[in-house]
Design a protein around this motif. Structure first.
Motif, PDB file in Angstrom:
ATOM      1  N   VAL A 270      34.949  30.242  60.054  1.00 39.99           N
ATOM      2  CA  VAL A 270      36.379  30.444  59.953  1.00 39.99           C
ATOM      3  C   VAL A 270      36.921  28.971  59.977  1.00 39.99           C
ATOM      4  O   VAL A 270      37.111  28.249  61.013  1.00 39.99           O
ATOM      5  CB  VAL A 270      36.855  31.462  61.341  1.00 39.99           C
ATOM      6  CG1 VAL A 270      38.168  31.710  60.577  1.00 39.99           C
ATOM      7  CG2 VAL A 270      36.155  32.734  61.288  1.00 39.99           C
ATOM      8  N   ASN A 274      43.108  20.794  57.157  1.00 34.46           N
ATOM      9  CA  ASN A 274      43.611  19.845  58.582  1.00 34.46           C
ATOM     10  C   ASN A 274      45.176  19.720  58.663  1.00 34.46           C
ATOM     11  O   ASN A 274      45.716  20.307  57.728  1.00 34.46           O
ATOM     12  CB  ASN A 274      43.015  18.520  57.826  1.00 34.46           C
ATOM     13  CG  ASN A 274      41.420  18.240  58.177  1.00 34.46           C
ATOM     14  OD1 ASN A 274      40.914  18.922  59.021  1.00 34.46           O
ATOM     15  ND2 ASN A 274      40.892  17.532  57.355  1.00 34.46           N
TER      16      ASN A 274
ATOM     17  N   SER C 265      37.381  19.787  64.351  1.00 40.16           N
ATOM     18  CA  SER C 265      38.138  19.187  63.237  1.00 40.16           C
ATOM     19  C   SER C 265      37.219  17.842  62.817  1.00 40.16           C
ATOM     20  O   SER C 265      36.933  17.330  63.545  1.00 40.16           O
ATOM     21  CB  SER C 265      39.450  18.731  64.038  1.00 40.16           C
ATOM     22  OG  SER C 265      40.133  19.778  64.713  1.00 40.16           O
ATOM     23  N   THR C 266      36.945  18.148  61.602  1.00 45.82           N
ATOM     24  CA  THR C 266      36.487  17.181  60.963  1.00 45.82           C
ATOM     25  C   THR C 266      37.441  16.490  59.728  1.00 45.82           C
ATOM     26  O   THR C 266      38.358  17.306  59.339  1.00 45.82           O
ATOM     27  CB  THR C 266      34.910  17.417  60.332  1.00 45.82           C
ATOM     28  OG1 THR C 266      35.147  18.410  59.227  1.00 45.82           O
ATOM     29  CG2 THR C 266      34.091  18.011  61.550  1.00 45.82           C
ATOM     30  N   LYS C 267      36.794  15.633  58.699  1.00 51.09           N
ATOM     31  CA  LYS C 267      37.396  15.163  57.554  1.00 51.09           C
ATOM     32  C   LYS C 267      37.711  16.353  56.797  1.00 51.09           C
ATOM     33  O   LYS C 267      38.562  16.209  55.913  1.00 51.09           O
ATOM     34  CB  LYS C 267      36.965  14.161  57.075  1.00 51.09           C
ATOM     35  CG  LYS C 267      35.667  14.213  56.371  1.00 51.09           C
ATOM     36  CD  LYS C 267      35.059  12.712  55.713  1.00 51.09           C
ATOM     37  CE  LYS C 267      33.656  12.969  55.433  1.00 51.09           C
ATOM     38  NZ  LYS C 267      33.138  14.054  54.549  1.00 51.09           N
ATOM     39  N   ASP C 268      36.963  17.284  56.882  1.00 50.79           N
ATOM     40  CA  ASP C 268      36.970  18.406  55.743  1.00 50.79           C
ATOM     41  C   ASP C 268      37.642  19.590  56.303  1.00 50.79           C
ATOM     42  O   ASP C 268      38.603  20.077  55.193  1.00 50.79           O
ATOM     43  CB  ASP C 268      35.652  19.009  55.615  1.00 50.79           C
ATOM     44  CG  ASP C 268      34.617  18.111  55.215  1.00 50.79           C
ATOM     45  OD1 ASP C 268      34.945  17.299  54.241  1.00 50.79           O
ATOM     46  OD2 ASP C 268      33.710  18.127  55.666  1.00 50.79           O
ATOM     47  N   SER C 269      37.811  19.931  57.590  1.00 58.43           N
ATOM     48  CA  SER C 269      38.597  20.941  58.010  1.00 58.43           C
ATOM     49  C   SER C 269      38.667  21.374  59.365  1.00 58.43           C
ATOM     50  O   SER C 269      37.918  20.557  59.991  1.00 58.43           O
ATOM     51  CB  SER C 269      38.030  22.304  57.328  1.00 58.43           C
ATOM     52  OG  SER C 269      36.789  22.656  57.731  1.00 58.43           O
ATOM     53  N   VAL C 270      39.531  22.178  59.780  1.00 55.79           N
ATOM     54  CA  VAL C 270      39.357  22.516  61.227  1.00 55.79           C
ATOM     55  C   VAL C 270      38.588  23.886  61.408  1.00 55.79           C
ATOM     56  O   VAL C 270      38.994  24.992  60.630  1.00 55.79           O
ATOM     57  CB  VAL C 270      40.756  22.739  61.831  1.00 55.79           C
ATOM     58  CG1 VAL C 270      40.691  23.376  63.448  1.00 55.79           C
ATOM     59  CG2 VAL C 270      41.665  21.390  61.742  1.00 55.79           C
ATOM     60  N   SER C 271      37.450  24.189  62.138  1.00 59.38           N
ATOM     61  CA  SER C 271      36.663  25.452  61.914  1.00 59.38           C
ATOM     62  C   SER C 271      36.403  25.837  63.200  1.00 59.38           C
ATOM     63  O   SER C 271      36.360  25.118  64.264  1.00 59.38           O
ATOM     64  CB  SER C 271      35.666  25.066  61.056  1.00 59.38           C
ATOM     65  OG  SER C 271      34.645  24.303  61.506  1.00 59.38           O
TER      66      SER C 271
END
Lengths: 337, 337, 337, 337
Positions: A270, A274, C265-271
């Motif tokens: 899910v 960012n 949290s990475t450069k792509d998204s928070v998941s």
């Protein structure tokens, strides 16, 4: 309604930002903008905004009797002389942070401001952020009781270039200074002790330039509360700006702002987008608000929401942090001057 | 499958908790439980669980040749002698944290364990928590790159009674010791430096007893990362157990567990129930898991997931924190012995 | 304390689940378990749990005078005859849902139960879920005022096999029946009208078998509220079990349970990790609770928390939904019988 | 850059909103605003914005050859004649939703627009909302596979006054029309069937006026997906605007926007401020964006992002919903004309 006529010194990113906001403020006439480098693009941009004139001489602003207020957005080393000159010319002043890299010079500038009886507001825009403002309200309304702990996370998405690092005054003065102000703002109390730890973990070049890119800073407040700030020059997921104030009756936390609330669920996870990338996105509204309130103070009287002393105190804390890091010991704020 | 026969020394809250879990573990026979105070209630409870016998003499456990493993859940000051005796009797040992309030004595106990060639597991149950375990996995899988910052929030819902405070060894040894272990667990690195700040903000009586109730502790790790722990003896909204590991490629955060996901929206606010109240609710599963894994190690061989050295290191950090607070300076771990 | 002696008919997944929970319940003796297929694995498993005997003849349970309560976990088509026989033998009954695929037969079974004066509890385990229970409490406490809308999302992570689909009674009777019960439970009101839409979007084979795999079902309640259920046989991200009750004074929502609170949290998204995969993980505690409460009712008296009428009403709604889908019109509940 | 000269018909809340945004758009000159009621306040407001003139005769706008585009923000019953006149005068048109309460008249207006070859954009501002736009992108990028379910929650914080209800065209035409458009926008497919349920649960006066205040509306899409909308005229906790699109490969959900991210934990609960109160707060940016894009289309060419057919389709769905409620049956869209 009488309009306030202003001049802006410095047409870099932040000077232009204020110019754009001020040009939309119906209480304001932006008379002149100055910069040491004048380009055709700058002239076109100014014309588009309806700014009266563009000059490479800041004295055209300070010496203009029709101008009531000056925005100082030039490089940090010019702030103090410009403040002194503007104050002596009887102009109200909005100055970007920090006022100077040497708190003693800042104190000199404040003295000139006081003698001239003009207003001086400092650019601690984060006080106007919807999230932090709400946290402060909650603390002031007593909803969390007496503050025991103030925690601030403040991480940039990417480090600035080497040229900037060289003149920045270092992480404490350039970046953490916002957090030092936030600590005072949220706790409602003065910082009395600082202990700082730093490291070079993001980019060794930053270390070679004598600076750090990662820090944890401990604070002690006059009201007995403890504080801790953590900083990094590089959070790859975006601008990370969170706080917590924990007290005898509860706690208030502030999370990051995201560009939208969409959440995707797939077979993998899910996830959501960012946080907003950097200060221009995250603090967009707060930049508008801080200058709007400055103009309101000129029009209607009253105290500016962030004054020169706020700048001075934050600079002293930054200085104490640097001293602590160098001497590997806690530093009392009253050691500073 | 052969069953493991165990004895439990100490029938306080935590001794009974382990007894209940072990009595449901099909690999285990709980032979004997000992306590200095034997009541009818205790006998009835033991009978209900099918525990073979109840005694007021721990030697009935250590001297029983049918018993393969001993759970030491008695008061902290008894841990070291009991470990030594149990080790010399060839029994595997599960010992609650801390092993002792004096890390030098702990080192002595570990020596005895080593000489006897028995297993010793320490009760750092939080390593088995679903949230922290997942965070550690993420760090170890390299998903956040190299760790730069480790942040741990650990706050109890209410302070213990005065009698407990007196014998607790102080906030660092009694409460933060879990966080010191968590710092090592999450970062995968040893702590090399400690700087601690403490305050008495919750209850002045705690101060009168020579302890603190609020703390911020800085850590430096061998891998260059920085760490910070904040503790309070009283978070009125419940048990607050959150962590963050921030690194070169991202960050992992762990939020609190709540008893349910229900959220109510009314004209006043959007709200949800407080976090799980305290360790028995929050760490329920982790207590089951830690002892289940201890038994697995005895049955199938292999190293225990939390060994004596983990206990020793956490105790040294606690000692360093105390020293730092007293001497108001950062303390190097290698100053400690 | 006297123990309740029980027998379990059916040693499939759910029968074994109840057996495991009951074997850990100190108030219960699991005397016998029956299944049409007896394997060595089953015998070993039963011995391990301490279950007295294993039989391929359910009459060994119903005819055993020492058995006070029967758990009916066999295939749906056997529920009604087993209930009738068990009731006539004076045994209390816990029966899995649905009681039958024909609500008229269910009514017959309930008649037998009533005449025998035994307890009958139906396996609507979701009523015991921590989230839904809390939502119901909030509604009953009047915190959201009068209910106006009840919304239920109920999606499985993957469709069952074809063999199961064939005998399942269809999506409404097999899957949505839990949601029909939940609608009554949350609203505190009876359903008076049903309108159902269905589609085959997941797997065409399901359509070839005369069933649907996706549905939206409208409900109207006696208290004037409206309801809507959405179902899918395949949510690739896991078991999706959310509800909302919206009323005159506010709203309560329930989100999914996740295996942990870790967020990356990475450069792509928070998941974060997907919701708990399926009913065994999500409703683990509720299965324990429903049977524990059934045993409590036998021991201490009182009404069972989910009775035969609850089963009957849910089956009638399922029937109405099927009729609505076939005839493409809203169906009144009082058309049913 | 050449500027686009516009006129605005109707100086109510929405007309003034567009006027304020357009007056800040550097590509636009707001020449004239008309309203049937001219007050001194209106004149002062217009002067402040730099609007050329104020008139009580809309013909001063439509007849002005210097005006290239007309914003129709007057009462709904005037939209069709004004569109026809403006189109015949060769002006591009931005018209608020709905175009009319009678989809046949809307079709007439569109015919005039087509014949004149002018642009017509409809005021479905929600398509420009940061959350919904992101959800649509995710769907269009195939991240959730083929859509199976589209769910829309759309609830106002408080019902409008009786006078407004009377002329509103009813809940479906006035309020749900945005959701009908959103359903088409999110699914990327046309609605083929509608079934609507309605109730009067908020205020009996609304029922006496022949309208409803609570609704659940079922949709079927040409691509096989199912949809459901729920509406209420009164969510006491604020404007509730959430959606979900569920598909073969996952799901995207959109939650409400809140004024800040501050969360307070006290002994009672964890809570946060309610969602943004109403459309002016929630959709502030989307109103700016929709008109900015309309102007872009005039300047640079290209198709408007929401055209007349979008308005027509939404109106037909609203009509079908009304018919369904009256006749208590599902209605096929191709029954409508």
């Amino acid at each position: 309604m009488d309009k306030i006529t202003i001049g802006i010194i410095g047409a870099g990113r932040i000077g232009k930002l204020h110019a754009e906001h001020m040009s939309r403020n119906r209480q304001v006439v932006v008379q002149t903008i100055s910069d040491v480098f004048i380009t055709d693009e700058l002239r076109a941009w100014a014309a588009e905004l309806g700014i009266g004139s563009v000059t490479d001489n800041y004295k055209d602003i300070i010496g203009d009797p029709s101008i009531q207020a000056v925005f100082i957005c030039s490089s940090t080393n010019t702030h103090v002389p410009f403040i002194v000159e503007a104050a002596q010319a009887g102009k109200h002043i909005f100055c970007e942070k920090p006022i100077s890299l040497d708190y003693r010079q800042t104190a000199e500038a404040l003295k000139a401001v006081k003698e001239a009886g003009v207003l001086l507001q400092t650019g601690f825009n984060r006080r106007f952020d919807h999230n932090f403002k709400r946290a402060r309200e909650i603390v002031q309304d007593g909803k969390i009781g007496s503050p025991h702990l103030v925690k601030i996370t403040s991480r940039d998405p990417a480090p600035p270039g080497e040229d900037y690092i060289k003149v920045s005054g270092g992480l404490f003065m350039d970046m953490a200074i916002h957090d030092f102000d936030m600590a005072r703002y949220l706790s409602g109390s003065e910082v009395t002790e600082v202990y700082a730890q730093g490291a070079v973990l993001v980019n060794p070049v930053i270390g070679e330039l004598g600076d750090i890119d990662t820090a944890v800073i401990f604070l002690k407040f006059a009201n007995g509360a403890l504080g801790v700030i953590d900083n990094s020059r590089q959070a790859v997921y975006g601008y990370d700006q969170r706080i917590e104030v924990f007290g005898s009756e509860g706690s208030v936390t502030v999370q990051n702002d995201h560009p939208n609330t969409a959440e995707i669920s797939t077979k993998d996870s899910v996830s959501r987008d960012n946080p907003k990338y950097f200060f221009l996105e995250r603090y967009h509204e707060s930049y508008i608000d801080e200058t709007r309130q400055f103009i309101e103070c000129i029009v209607h009287g009253g105290e500016v929401p962030v004054d020169g002393r706020d700048a001075l105190q934050a600079e002293k804390i930054a200085y104490a942090a640097k001293l602590s890091l160098q001497e590997r010991r806690p530093v009392q704020l009253d050691e500073i001057d």
